[in-house]
Design a protein around this motif. Structure first.
Motif, PDB file in Angstrom:
ATOM      1  N   UNK A   1      28.646  27.983  -4.675  1.00  0.00           N
ATOM      2  CA  UNK A   1      30.022  28.415  -4.883  1.00  0.00           C
ATOM      3  C   UNK A   1      30.058  29.765  -5.585  1.00  0.00           C
ATOM      4  N   UNK A   2      30.927  30.653  -5.077  1.00  0.00           N
ATOM      5  CA  UNK A   2      31.242  31.873  -5.791  1.00  0.00           C
ATOM      6  C   UNK A   2      30.101  32.843  -5.963  1.00  0.00           C
ATOM      7  N   UNK A   3      29.335  33.098  -4.914  1.00  0.00           N
ATOM      8  CA  UNK A   3      28.205  34.025  -5.007  1.00  0.00           C
ATOM      9  C   UNK A   3      28.586  35.389  -4.442  1.00  0.00           C
ATOM     10  N   UNK A   4      27.991  36.435  -5.033  1.00  0.00           N
ATOM     11  CA  UNK A   4      28.141  37.791  -4.523  1.00  0.00           C
ATOM     12  C   UNK A   4      26.765  38.319  -4.157  1.00  0.00           C
ATOM     13  N   UNK A   5      26.582  38.664  -2.880  1.00  0.00           N
ATOM     14  CA  UNK A   5      25.299  39.138  -2.373  1.00  0.00           C
ATOM     15  C   UNK A   5      25.488  40.573  -1.909  1.00  0.00           C
ATOM     16  N   UNK A   6      24.687  41.479  -2.475  1.00  0.00           N
ATOM     17  CA  UNK A   6      24.795  42.897  -2.145  1.00  0.00           C
ATOM     18  C   UNK A   6      23.439  43.421  -1.685  1.00  0.00           C
ATOM     19  N   UNK A   7      23.392  43.948  -0.478  1.00  0.00           N
ATOM     20  CA  UNK A   7      22.184  44.569   0.081  1.00  0.00           C
ATOM     21  C   UNK A   7      20.995  43.608   0.073  1.00  0.00           C
ATOM     22  N   UNK A   8      21.068  42.601   0.913  1.00  0.00           N
ATOM     23  CA  UNK A   8      19.908  41.743   1.107  1.00  0.00           C
ATOM     24  C   UNK A   8      19.130  42.238   2.325  1.00  0.00           C
ATOM     25  N   UNK A   9      17.792  42.243   2.218  1.00  0.00           N
ATOM     26  CA  UNK A   9      16.973  42.875   3.246  1.00  0.00           C
ATOM     27  C   UNK A   9      17.056  42.213   4.594  1.00  0.00           C
ATOM     28  N   UNK A  10      17.130  40.879   4.631  1.00  0.00           N
ATOM     29  CA  UNK A  10      17.132  40.180   5.914  1.00  0.00           C
ATOM     30  C   UNK A  10      18.400  39.361   6.098  1.00  0.00           C
TER      31      UNK A  10
END
Length: 723
Positions: free
Chosen positions: A503-512
């Motif tokens: 819940x409620x995650x922020x993902x910025x610039x993941x390689x794959x």
């Protein structure tokens, strides 16, 4: 922990990065992170953000390279005569520098303050670097960096310049920590001083016996360790109902690779405000080369300590109930920073700084008895170089909260929640595992044993299915070189990873990808937003083929990761994008398959395993029956090839079936109406089903209502093609 286990006994986010006030703070424009991590008394400045006459190495994530172990994956290399000059970010009178020198060499860095050379130099050595652990599968020579600290004997202010110049040896400088060291504390009234018992504050004599006598005499009181340097040649034991207190870790220093070694204690042990610096240069798991090895007993605490050049900071067994470990620095250990090795109850590990561990920085391993109701909270972890930032191996009702973890290397994620047991008796995850408010920066790594990557946050049903409730909330993941969330059975045995919510995650610039699902199970995602995704939103390819499916449930509020990697036969490479599928590739092979029923061992996965001699058989005498294959993403399927084993013993038969499709796995429409299909060994027991043009489908279903050769639906292979 690494995969073999028996231990007894940031590119940078900005031009200058400060690890202070519980935040990773960019002092020049860069993405800021939520308030996670420790409140620290120092400010860190990356060498690559300073002025230098040397050269920058990195960025590089490749195991075995110097840059891969550097903070931010970059550092500055100085040949003799070259320098790096830092702009001081805050008032300070002390500095700690993370550095590397070539193997087998030692020397020093000259120190300049505002252009004036100090009489003091900063010693540098390879003595504590280049560690080999050949018994750990997938390891290479590692632990390249070490830390060296210095009191400047003067105050510097924000904006002043402090430079380090190499003299006679090549030095690679990674990061400098600037702080205002507290003045030496004064002796507590009524305390027993180790010098009164004969301890030598010059560090030349052996002070072991003096420390033992002071501990015995101060039972119920305080052992005072005055400013100075004390050499101990063996560990203390029988430590209970006593406080060991120094004048501050910049002032009271114990030189020992083994400080306390005891299997039990009555407890009420309080250790604070001094440094223990060892001489551990290799990892020898049969040796208790730890600051604390064993038990401090219930209601104890460790605070304000500087622990360095040990195998493990604290390797805790026996009764350590309600232990508090806080406000410490643990640097340059050849194995774990801290490991709760079973039986721990109510332990709180909080507000610590850990850098350059040779295994998990913080770990709970529920061996012999479960760790229960214990937590890792508000810790800052940087550069574990052979395992995870935080690892939870089993245990009941565990909390991992508000930690900041950066720059993991081989065999490691930022956070691992795992049922990998290593040894028995092991106690798997149980109750509720709370993973909340953590920030992960450049975490996740290539696993050389698997030959594929580990995610920034990994849930691993390695030796048994995940039965606990795993609750992951408020996670920030930035610049993961590979995936953000990984769900895997690391043993390759396909145990289920289930009962998981994110819940409620922020993902910025993941390689794959954002979600890397490699085993059967299920997870629900709510409010997970992603930007800068390198390849696709989801990699959903459970292993072994046919073991079951992993269900990704969209609970709402998700954005930026709705695509699925199209080809389970290949791994996405960072930043490559999602390739167009090969029109001649069987889209169903290896994909998750389910059915309304199965007979004995003839499970649905056998129909998509690529082997025409194995087969799925439905429950007998129970038509209609369905076989459903999840293709992973919407595909314009135009042709099916259905097979039965080719041997003549499989006599000719006719099966009556229709083809259905769905984009979401719940609402199905008829793609092709029911008709009879004849399977004949004379023609290979193979039939081709051509599908009409129409919208794509992700979930392919064969709805079987009859079979003239056996009272059940049967397929040895279901193949799906784009043309």
């Amino acid at each position: 922990m690494s995969s073999t286990r028996s231990v007894r006994s940031m590119p940078a986010l900005g031009a200058v990065v400060a690890l202070a006030a519980g935040m990773l703070v960019a002092l020049t424009p860069a993405p800021a992170h939520a308030a996670a991590g420790a409140t620290l008394p120092f400010t860190s400045v990356e060498a690559e953000a300073a002025t230098t006459t040397g050269s920058t190495v990195g960025p590089d994530h490749t195991q075995g390279t110097l840059a891969s172990e550097a903070s931010g994956r970059r550092a500055v290399r100085l040949n003799s005569g070259q320098r790096v000059e830092f702009t001081v970010p805050r008032a300070a009178d002390a500095v700690n520098v993370a550095y590397n020198v070539p193997d087998g060499q030692s020397g020093s860095l000259d120190v300049y303050v505002n252009g004036a050379k100090l009489a003091k130099t900063l010693p540098v050595t390879s003595q504590y670097s280049y560690v080999d652990t050949g018994w750990i599968a997938g390891s290479r020579t590692h632990h390249f960096f070490a830390n060296s600290r210095l009191l400047l004997d003067r105050n510097v202010q924000a904006g002043d310049k402090v430079a380090f110049q190499a003299t006679g040896v090549q030095v690679t400088v990674d990061v400098a920590d600037f702080e205002q060291a507290a003045a030496p504390a004064t002796r507590p009234a009524g305390s027993v001083s180790v010098t009164d018992r004969g301890a030598d504050p010059s560090g030349r004599g052996d002070s072991t016996q003096a420390f033992r006598e002071a501990v015995s005499a101060a039972r119920g009181g305080v052992v005072w360790i005055p400013p100075g340097e004390y050499r101990l040649t063996s560990a203390l034991g029988g430590v209970q109902n006593v406080t060991l207190q120094g004048a501050g870790h910049w002032h009271s220093v114990v030189r020992s690779s083994r400080f306390i070694d005891q299997s039990n204690s009555a407890g009420n042990v309080h250790i604070k405000d001094f440094a223990v610096i060892g001489e551990v240069t290799e990892r020898v798991d049969s040796q208790p080369d730890n600051f604390v090895n064993g038990s401090l007993g219930p209601n104890s605490s460790v605070s304000g300590m500087w622990l360095q050049h040990l195998k493990v900071g604290l390797w805790l067994t026996g009764n350590n109930d309600n232990l508090v470990v806080e406000n410490n620095r643990i640097l340059d250990t050849t194995a774990d920073g801290l490991n709760l090795n079973g039986t721990a109850k109510g332990v709180r590990v909080r507000n610590n700084f850990l850098r350059n561990q040779g295994d998990d920085s913080l770990a709970m391993w529920s061996l012999n008895a479960p760790n229960t109701q214990s937590s890792f909270e508000n810790n800052t972890i940087s550069q574990p170089n052979l395992a995870n930032g935080i690892a939870i191996y089993g245990g009941t009702d565990i909390t991992v909260k508000d930690n900041l973890i950066a720059d993991t290397n081989a065999l490691g994620s930022g956070i691992a929640i795992s049922n990998q047991k290593f040894l028995d008796p092991f106690h798997p995850l149980a109750g509720t595992i709370t993973v909340s408010g953590n920030t992960l920066v450049r975490t996740g790594a290539m696993n050389p044993n698997w030959n594929h990557p580990m995610g920034a946050l990994r849930v691993d049903s390695y030796d048994s299915a995940i039965e606990a409730q795993v609750r992951i909330t408020g996670t920030t993941i930035t610049d993961s070189p590979y995936s953000a969330f990984e769900f895997v059975s690391g043993s390759g045995r396909g145990y289920a990873a289930r009962n998981i919510t994110v819940d409620g995650a922020t993902v910025t610039r993941t390689g794959t990808v954002v979600v890397q699902a490699e085993t059967q199970g299920a997870a629900t995602f709510r409010g997970v937003t992603a930007t800068g995704v390198g390849s696709a939103g989801v990699y959903n390819c459970p292993y072994p083929s046919g073991s079951g499916s992993f269900t990704v449930t969209d609970g709402g509020g998700n954005s930026g990761w709705n695509s699925t990697w199209s080809d389970c036969s290949t791994w996405p490479e960072p930043g490559q994008g999602n390739p167009d599928p090969d029109p001649d590739r069987n889209l169903a092979r290896g994909r998750p398959a389910t059915a309304t029923g199965s007979q004995d061992v003839y499970t649905p996965g056998r129909a998509v395993d690529g082997d025409a001699n194995s087969y799925w058989e439905s429950a007998n005498h129970a038509f209609p029956q369905d076989l459903t294959v999840d293709l992973g993403s919407s595909q314009a399927v135009r042709r099916l090839v259905l097979k039965l084993p080719p041997q003549a013993v499989w006599q000719a038969r006719t099966q009556t079936l229709s083809v259905q499709g769905s984009t979401d796995g719940s609402a199905y429409t008829t793609v092709l109406a029911a008709r009879d299909y004849r399977f004949d060994p004379a023609t290979g027991n193979t039939v081709t089903v051509n599908l009409p043009s129409g919208p794509g489908l992700r979930h392919l279903r064969l709805h079987v209502t009859g079979n003239t050769g056996w009272p059940a639906a049967q397929f040895s292979e279901v193949e799906a093609y784009l043309s």
